[in-house]
Write an enzyme that holds these catalytic residues in place. Structure first.
Site, PDB file in Angstrom:
ATOM      1  CE1 TYR A  41      -3.601  -4.799   8.035  1.00  0.00           C
ATOM      2  CE2 TYR A  41      -5.683  -5.436   7.028  1.00  0.00           C
ATOM      3  CZ  TYR A  41      -4.360  -5.034   6.905  1.00  0.00           C
ATOM      4  OH  TYR A  41      -3.805  -4.886   5.669  1.00  0.00           O
TER       5      TYR A  41
ATOM      6  CG  HIS B  27      -1.944  -1.051   1.204  1.00  0.00           C
ATOM      7  ND1 HIS B  27      -3.221  -0.831   0.765  1.00  0.00           N
ATOM      8  CD2 HIS B  27      -1.886  -2.343   1.525  1.00  0.00           C
ATOM      9  CE1 HIS B  27      -3.906  -1.954   0.824  1.00  0.00           C
ATOM     10  NE2 HIS B  27      -3.125  -2.894   1.294  1.00  0.00           N
TER      11      HIS B  27
ATOM     12  CG  MET C 121      -8.527  -8.981   6.471  1.00  0.00           C
ATOM     13  SD  MET C 121      -6.812  -9.136   6.975  1.00  0.00           S
ATOM     14  CE  MET C 121      -6.545 -10.902   6.764  1.00  0.00           C
TER      15      MET C 121
HETATM   16  N1  HPA Z   1      -8.634 -13.960   3.968  1.00  0.00           N
HETATM   17  C1  HPA Z   1      -8.795 -12.661   4.319  1.00  0.00           C
HETATM   18  N2  HPA Z   1      -8.281 -11.656   3.633  1.00  0.00           N
HETATM   19  C2  HPA Z   1      -7.588 -11.947   2.513  1.00  0.00           C
HETATM   20  C3  HPA Z   1      -7.378 -13.263   2.093  1.00  0.00           C
HETATM   21  C4  HPA Z   1      -7.942 -14.332   2.860  1.00  0.00           C
HETATM   22  O1  HPA Z   1      -7.803 -15.531   2.554  1.00  0.00           O
HETATM   23  N3  HPA Z   1      -6.642 -13.201   0.953  1.00  0.00           N
HETATM   24  C5  HPA Z   1      -6.414 -11.886   0.693  1.00  0.00           C
HETATM   25  N4  HPA Z   1      -6.997 -11.116   1.641  1.00  0.00           N
END
Ligand code: HPA
Length: 291
Positions: free
Chosen positions: A103, A79, A228
């Site tokens: 997060y 990012h 997320m």
């Molecule tokens: N889970 C949650 N977030 C993510 C995943 C995953 O498997 N892959 C990329 N972002």
């Protein structure tokens, strides 16, 4: 005299920047561009590994997050953390390369703040993108999924707290991913030969990836992909009356669906490989906003 009981307190203000800070940020951005500023037809947030589109913006002005009042700097690998203003397919756009995740410790309102800024800059359409794990067993890494609907399993809401200026208090979430924009996305995908799935995204707070048991639950709850981000942004956009579209890049099969352990590097690598398809889709979509 002592007070034997506590009295009701004022509502807890939502931590994180709101409508006032968004107006201030938008003003600083307009001031920085001066006469080069064009009202964006569309605001975009680029997810993990999808930042390449920022380099395709014409007549681009790059503004680091740190230079935008009210913005913390983004910290996650992949990012870049900047706002890019300019044109894509001759259509004015404002694009955040990087986002603010819960997060990382950001409040839900902070996670939605970039969208407030896009709205304050004049954008009426919001396009989110993200990397997500494939829960639907037919999905393969590298697939693109248009989000049809979401499930908020972040257990937080960016609108919690006093109502912000311009927000609806109780936004209708019956059609957060605008039907007409979804039709346009599918038309563009078809015209450009891009396979575009459509499904439900479940937002979890992270930063852990899911356990196999959680993935089985997510599947039973009716989601096709898990990630997320995006949910706080789309809630804010809906409260502000913006039309939303969102695309997930399926970077991996979710835990338990694949037996291979997940790694953030792999998420970024799949992102780079599928980026060309994603860029074509978004460019084609943005072009429809100019016509
Ligand atoms: N889970 C949650 N977030 C993510 C995943 C995953 O498997 N892959 C990329 N972002």
């Amino acid at each position: 005299m002592t007070m034997p009981f506590r009295t009701a307190t004022m509502p807890v203000p939502n931590e994180g920047p709101g409508a006032f800070e968004a107006m201030r940020a938008a003003q600083a951005i307009r001031d920085r561009l001066g006469s080069a500023f064009q009202t964006p037809a569309c605001g975009i947030v680029l997810g993990s590994g999808l930042g390449g589109l920022a380099a395709q913006v014409q007549n681009a002005t790059f503004i680091p997050f740190a230079d935008i009042p009210g913005f913390p700097s983004a910290t996650v690998a992949g990012h870049a953390g900047q706002l890019v203003l300019g044109t894509l397919e001759h259509v004015p756009v404002a694009m955040f390369a990087g986002r603010l995740h819960m997060y990382e410790g950001h409040a839900p309102a902070t996670a939605g703040f970039p969208v407030r800024v896009l709205h304050a800059l004049g954008a009426s359409v919001y396009v989110a993108s993200n990397a997500a794990g494939g829960v639907n067993r037919t999905y393969e890494p590298g697939d693109l999924m248009l989000i049809a609907d979401h499930i908020n399993m972040m257990f937080k809401n960016p609108l919690h707290g006093p109502q912000q200026k311009g927000d609806q208090r109780f936004p209708d979430m019956a059609d957060p991913y605008d039907k007409s924009l979804r039709v346009s996305m599918h038309k563009v995908a078809q015209a450009r030969g891009i396979d575009l799935k459509e499904g439900v995204y479940m937002g979890l707070v992270g930063p852990t990836y899911e356990t196999p048991a959680e993935v089985r639950m997510i599947e039973k709850f009716g989601a096709d992909a898990v990630g997320m981000s995006t949910v706080p942004e789309v809630i804010v956009a809906t409260a502000l009356g913006m039309k939303c579209a969102a695309v997930s890049l399926i970077t991996n099969k979710a835990a338990g669906i694949s037996l291979v352990p997940l790694a953030h590097d792999e998420v970024l690598q799949v992102g780079r490989e599928a980026a060309a398809k994603f860029e074509q889709l978004i460019r084609g979509f943005v072009a429809t906003l100019g016509s």
